[in-house]
Design a protein around this motif. Structure first.
Motif, PDB file in Angstrom:
ATOM      1  N   LYS A 272      20.333  12.831 -28.514  1.00  0.00           N
ATOM      2  CA  LYS A 272      22.060  11.920 -27.874  1.00  0.00           C
ATOM      3  C   LYS A 272      21.440  11.233 -27.260  1.00  0.00           C
ATOM      4  CE  LYS A 272      24.476  14.970 -29.496  1.00  0.00           C
ATOM      5  NZ  LYS A 272      23.684  16.286 -29.866  1.00  0.00           N
ATOM      6  N   ASP A 273      22.150  10.178 -26.767  1.00  0.00           N
ATOM      7  CA  ASP A 273      22.416   9.374 -25.410  1.00  0.00           C
ATOM      8  C   ASP A 273      22.534   9.640 -24.325  1.00  0.00           C
ATOM      9  OD1 ASP A 273      21.669   6.687 -24.103  1.00  0.00           O
ATOM     10  OD2 ASP A 273      23.554   6.343 -24.654  1.00  0.00           O
ATOM     11  N   LEU A 274      20.396   9.710 -23.752  1.00  0.00           N
ATOM     12  CA  LEU A 274      20.085  10.584 -22.714  1.00  0.00           C
ATOM     13  C   LEU A 274      20.882   9.681 -21.350  1.00  0.00           C
ATOM     14  CD1 LEU A 274      16.986  12.478 -22.501  1.00  0.00           C
ATOM     15  CD2 LEU A 274      19.238  14.124 -21.806  1.00  0.00           C
ATOM     16  N   GLU A 275      20.629   8.830 -21.461  1.00  0.00           N
ATOM     17  CA  GLU A 275      21.288   7.602 -20.341  1.00  0.00           C
ATOM     18  C   GLU A 275      22.418   7.482 -19.995  1.00  0.00           C
ATOM     19  OE1 GLU A 275      18.775   4.859 -19.454  1.00  0.00           O
ATOM     20  OE2 GLU A 275      17.211   5.371 -21.002  1.00  0.00           O
ATOM     21  N   GLU A 276      23.565   7.068 -21.369  1.00  0.00           N
ATOM     22  CA  GLU A 276      24.245   7.690 -21.206  1.00  0.00           C
ATOM     23  C   GLU A 276      24.905   9.137 -19.829  1.00  0.00           C
ATOM     24  OE1 GLU A 276      27.105   7.896 -24.501  1.00  0.00           O
ATOM     25  OE2 GLU A 276      27.655   9.503 -23.790  1.00  0.00           O
ATOM     26  N   ARG A 277      24.470  10.248 -20.550  1.00  0.00           N
ATOM     27  CA  ARG A 277      24.528  11.859 -19.601  1.00  0.00           C
ATOM     28  C   ARG A 277      23.954  11.964 -18.291  1.00  0.00           C
ATOM     29  NH1 ARG A 277      24.845  16.313 -24.006  1.00  0.00           N
ATOM     30  NH2 ARG A 277      26.405  15.279 -25.493  1.00  0.00           N
ATOM     31  N   LEU A 278      22.602  10.786 -17.887  1.00  0.00           N
ATOM     32  CA  LEU A 278      22.591  10.533 -16.647  1.00  0.00           C
ATOM     33  C   LEU A 278      23.685   9.816 -15.806  1.00  0.00           C
ATOM     34  CD1 LEU A 278      19.223   8.410 -16.893  1.00  0.00           C
ATOM     35  CD2 LEU A 278      19.398  11.365 -16.497  1.00  0.00           C
ATOM     36  N   ALA A 279      23.804   8.395 -16.684  1.00  0.00           N
ATOM     37  CA  ALA A 279      25.523   8.020 -16.154  1.00  0.00           C
ATOM     38  C   ALA A 279      26.496   8.827 -16.188  1.00  0.00           C
ATOM     39  CB  ALA A 279      26.095   7.153 -16.849  1.00  0.00           C
ATOM     40  N   ASN A 280      26.456   9.678 -16.409  1.00  0.00           N
ATOM     41  CA  ASN A 280      28.037  10.722 -16.152  1.00  0.00           C
ATOM     42  C   ASN A 280      28.122  11.862 -15.592  1.00  0.00           C
ATOM     43  OD1 ASN A 280      27.173  12.487 -17.674  1.00  0.00           O
ATOM     44  ND2 ASN A 280      28.628  11.999 -19.511  1.00  0.00           N
ATOM     45  N   GLY A 281      26.258  11.925 -15.628  1.00  0.00           N
ATOM     46  CA  GLY A 281      25.953  13.124 -14.490  1.00  0.00           C
ATOM     47  C   GLY A 281      26.002  14.319 -15.205  1.00  0.00           C
ATOM     48  N   SER A 282      25.599  14.400 -16.088  1.00  0.00           N
ATOM     49  CA  SER A 282      25.503  15.860 -16.956  1.00  0.00           C
ATOM     50  C   SER A 282      23.867  15.890 -17.047  1.00  0.00           C
ATOM     51  CB  SER A 282      26.504  15.968 -18.066  1.00  0.00           C
ATOM     52  OG  SER A 282      26.114  14.776 -19.054  1.00  0.00           O
ATOM     53  N   PHE A 283      22.592  14.859 -17.281  1.00  0.00           N
ATOM     54  CA  PHE A 283      21.387  15.685 -16.951  1.00  0.00           C
ATOM     55  C   PHE A 283      20.912  14.975 -15.975  1.00  0.00           C
ATOM     56  CE2 PHE A 283      16.939  15.301 -18.908  1.00  0.00           C
ATOM     57  CZ  PHE A 283      17.433  16.646 -19.687  1.00  0.00           C
ATOM     58  N   ARG A 284      20.356  15.748 -15.090  1.00  0.00           N
ATOM     59  CA  ARG A 284      19.641  15.094 -14.279  1.00  0.00           C
ATOM     60  C   ARG A 284      18.476  14.594 -14.375  1.00  0.00           C
ATOM     61  NH1 ARG A 284      18.818  19.938 -10.136  1.00  0.00           N
ATOM     62  NH2 ARG A 284      17.674  18.741  -9.463  1.00  0.00           N
ATOM     63  N   GLU A 285      18.655  13.207 -13.493  1.00  0.00           N
ATOM     64  CA  GLU A 285      17.607  12.064 -13.260  1.00  0.00           C
ATOM     65  C   GLU A 285      16.606  12.254 -13.219  1.00  0.00           C
ATOM     66  OE1 GLU A 285      20.133   9.279 -11.026  1.00  0.00           O
ATOM     67  OE2 GLU A 285      18.314   7.624 -11.675  1.00  0.00           O
ATOM     68  N   ASP A 286      16.490  13.622 -12.215  1.00  0.00           N
ATOM     69  CA  ASP A 286      14.564  13.556 -11.734  1.00  0.00           C
ATOM     70  C   ASP A 286      13.919  14.789 -12.858  1.00  0.00           C
ATOM     71  OD1 ASP A 286      16.305  15.965 -11.802  1.00  0.00           O
ATOM     72  OD2 ASP A 286      16.097  15.857  -9.054  1.00  0.00           O
ATOM     73  N   LEU A 287      14.610  15.262 -13.691  1.00  0.00           N
ATOM     74  CA  LEU A 287      14.084  15.890 -14.819  1.00  0.00           C
ATOM     75  C   LEU A 287      13.964  14.791 -15.849  1.00  0.00           C
ATOM     76  CD1 LEU A 287      13.411  18.434 -16.515  1.00  0.00           C
ATOM     77  CD2 LEU A 287      15.678  18.850 -17.040  1.00  0.00           C
ATOM     78  N   PHE A 288      15.006  13.434 -16.124  1.00  0.00           N
ATOM     79  CA  PHE A 288      14.925  12.727 -16.827  1.00  0.00           C
ATOM     80  C   PHE A 288      13.698  12.058 -16.645  1.00  0.00           C
ATOM     81  CE2 PHE A 288      15.402   8.111 -18.155  1.00  0.00           C
ATOM     82  CZ  PHE A 288      15.313   8.712 -19.342  1.00  0.00           C
ATOM     83  N   TYR A 289      13.278  11.451 -15.315  1.00  0.00           N
ATOM     84  CA  TYR A 289      12.390  11.328 -15.089  1.00  0.00           C
ATOM     85  C   TYR A 289      10.429  11.721 -15.292  1.00  0.00           C
ATOM     86  CZ  TYR A 289      14.867   6.688 -14.381  1.00  0.00           C
ATOM     87  OH  TYR A 289      15.277   6.072 -14.299  1.00  0.00           O
ATOM     88  N   ARG A 290      11.312  12.897 -14.713  1.00  0.00           N
ATOM     89  CA  ARG A 290       9.709  14.734 -14.847  1.00  0.00           C
ATOM     90  C   ARG A 290       9.355  14.180 -16.788  1.00  0.00           C
ATOM     91  NH1 ARG A 290       5.361  16.088 -12.357  1.00  0.00           N
ATOM     92  NH2 ARG A 290       6.792  15.696  -9.933  1.00  0.00           N
ATOM     93  N   LEU A 291      10.271  14.313 -17.849  1.00  0.00           N
ATOM     94  CA  LEU A 291      10.508  14.094 -19.218  1.00  0.00           C
ATOM     95  C   LEU A 291       9.898  13.090 -20.058  1.00  0.00           C
ATOM     96  CD1 LEU A 291      13.202  16.526 -19.745  1.00  0.00           C
ATOM     97  CD2 LEU A 291      11.377  17.333 -20.101  1.00  0.00           C
ATOM     98  N   ASN A 292      10.000  11.642 -19.310  1.00  0.00           N
ATOM     99  CA  ASN A 292      10.326  10.971 -19.445  1.00  0.00           C
ATOM    100  C   ASN A 292       8.793   9.931 -19.346  1.00  0.00           C
ATOM    101  OD1 ASN A 292      11.082   8.347 -21.863  1.00  0.00           O
ATOM    102  ND2 ASN A 292      12.052   7.163 -19.874  1.00  0.00           N
ATOM    103  N   VAL A 293       8.111  10.438 -18.833  1.00  0.00           N
ATOM    104  CA  VAL A 293       6.815  10.078 -18.575  1.00  0.00           C
ATOM    105  C   VAL A 293       6.464   8.998 -20.115  1.00  0.00           C
ATOM    106  CG1 VAL A 293       4.197   9.640 -18.093  1.00  0.00           C
ATOM    107  CG2 VAL A 293       6.151  11.423 -17.235  1.00  0.00           C
TER     108      VAL A 293
END
Ligand SMILES: Nc1ncnc2c1ncn2[C@@H]1O[C@H](COP(=O)(O)OP(=O)(O)OP(=O)(O)O)[C@@H](O)[C@H]1O
Ligand SMILES: [Mg+2]
Length: 459
Positions: A272-293
């Protein structure tokens, strides 16, 4: 004897160095650059067989030809067992020795050429069980290699069937964690409540059904890698929990009084497009940055067409092996069809198509007819050259191996026929001016392959 052999070999063009005893010989070999050693078994300071043993322990070790005394066949056999390439019994003819030297060096050259080729093939097309000739895949191989010592989280993205799980496994099995578990879980396949206890475990009595302690996958993967597939589907509450675990490096099972330290590398994947989910708030940004090292993106197969044939050949070899069939290759036309197809299901679809083809085929080649699922293949079959091709005319054209100008000619002729031969209207529809269309038609007519319909003439 030493001088005599040196002269004879140099006369034949070999570069020869001599040593007056076993010890000096071994020292010279250790410095490198020696392809072949010719030595007597009888030497003042060292037995020839001991020397042989030491030389063979050097890596890469030169070939050795041992000269033995007449009648001592035992020594000769022992020499060969110790790794001598050949032996010569005294007294011998110099020509006989030169022949043996030649054989040894030829074999050596052949062997190193083979090793070089094998190395090249592997370096260019495959890395472990991952196949990839394209630039992106080559870069990915290098990246995985560089990441092997790191424990940083990795996010793998790419459409379905592009090889995300394969990459996750490659990261694990090429890291020092390889002897510890690789644990995979699909976050979309399990209901949230269950997923929580699955991941973090629980203590007996934590909830009604908790009749005994359960460790959870983080603990199971301790020292190894946890693969969180379809991470985009993780519920918000679990996202928060996962974030805490990643930040603190410890977990607390449900109902447990204390946390425990864990050492787990997390690799997450999503199509899925995680950036899009960040934008609409369904995926936490802080978690995204933890996973996306570290981020690894696998492009769609059609965007790395160079990988199609190496992958197809790889799947052919494995499927044919499994099916016990002697199928060696793809027919050229079948290759064209595969190259012309869009592969919406990516590598997994290619794997399935090849597997089916292997099951279908009778001969030693995979032909177009063995690829019935691909649109270009249908075009080839004479009974369906009609409207069935409308589905993907460009893939069909690619499958037929048309050049751009051949395709252009076919399209122009098609539009012209559809306009009943009216060149003005055809030119309009083609977005060409009349003069250009005339010039092209003249060229086609001159090439003798096409008859230009006259105005008003039906198609
Ligand atoms: N580069 C590759 N070399 C060899 N095999 C590959 C490659 N890429 C994918 N495959 C094979 O294709 C199949 C699909 O790969 P994988 O399961 O890793 O895809 P995925 O991206 O996880 O797909 P999904 O999103 O549907 O879960 C597997 O059988 C895998 O071994
Ligand atoms: Mg997968």
């Amino acid at each position: 004897m030493r001088t005599l052999l040196q002269e004879a070999l140099e006369e034949d063009g070999y570069t020869v160095e001599t040593a007056s005893g076993g010890r000096a010989g071994i020292e010279r070999v250790k410095q490198g650059g020696i392809d072949l050693v010719v030595s007597d078994v009888k030497m003042p300071d060292l037995d020839g067989l001991d020397m042989l043993r030491e030389i063979k322990a050097v890596s890469p070790s030169p070939h050795v030809i041992t000269i033995t005394a007449f009648g001592s066949i035992d020594t000769a056999i022992r020499a060969v067992k110790l790794g001598a390439f050949d032996y010569i019994t005294k007294p011998f003819d110099v020509d006989q020795l030169i022949l043996s030297v030649q054989k040894a060096l030829d074999e050596r050259a052949l062997r190193s050429e083979l090793a070089r080729l094998r190395d090249e093939v592997q370096r260019t097309y495959r890395w472990g069980n991952i196949i990839g000739r394209s630039g992106v895949m080559q870069e990915m191989f290098a990246l995985i290699r560089r990441l092997s010592r790191s424990s940083a989280s990795v996010l793998v993205t790419g459409a379905s069937g592009t090889g995300k799980e394969l990459v996750a496994k490659a990261l694990h099995f090429n890291s020092p964690r390889r002897d510890r578990p690789f644990v995979a879980i699909n976050c979309a396949a399990i209901p949230d409540t269950l997923l929580e206890s699955e991941l973090f475990g629980y203590k007996r009595g934590a909830f009604t059904d908790a009749r005994s302690d359960r460790a959870g996958l983080f603990v199971e993967a301790d020292g190894g890698t946890l693969f969180l597939d379809e991470i985009a589907e993780l519920a918000p509450a679990l996202q928060a929990k996962l974030l805490r675990v990643l930040q603190e490096g410890e977990i607390r099972p449900l109902g447990a009084a204390r946390s425990q330290k864990i050492d787990v590398r997390v690799v997450a994947a999503t199509n899925k497009d995680l950036e899009e989910r960040l934008a609409n708030g369904s995926f936490r940004e802080d978690l995204f940055y933890r996973l996306n090292v570290i981020h690894i993106h696998l492009p769609a197969l059609r965007d790395r067409a160079e990988d199609i044939l190496p992958l197809a050949e790889h799947f052919l070899a494995t499927s044919a092996g499994k099916a016990g069939k002697d199928i060696r290759a793809f027919h050229e036309a079948a290759k064209k069809v595969m190259l012309g197809y869009g592969w919406p299901g990516n590598v997994r679809e290619l794997e399935n198509v090849v597997e089916r083809a292997v099951a279908l085929t009778e001969g030693t080649l995979i032909r177009v007819d063995d690829l019935p699922a691909l649109p270009g293949a249908r075009v080839r079959a004479p009974e369906s050259s009609g409207d069935g091709d409308a589905a993907d005319p460009l893939a069909a054209a690619a499958a037929r191996g048309l050049t751009l100008s051949e395709l252009e000619r076919e399209y122009i002729m098609c539009v012209l026929a559809a306009e009943g031969g009216n060149k003005t209207r055809a030119a309009q529809r083609l977005g060409l001016d009349r003069k250009t269309l005339y010039r092209k038609l003249e060229e086609y007519a001159a090439s003798g392959t096409i008859r230009i319909p006259n105005e008003g003439e039906a198609k």
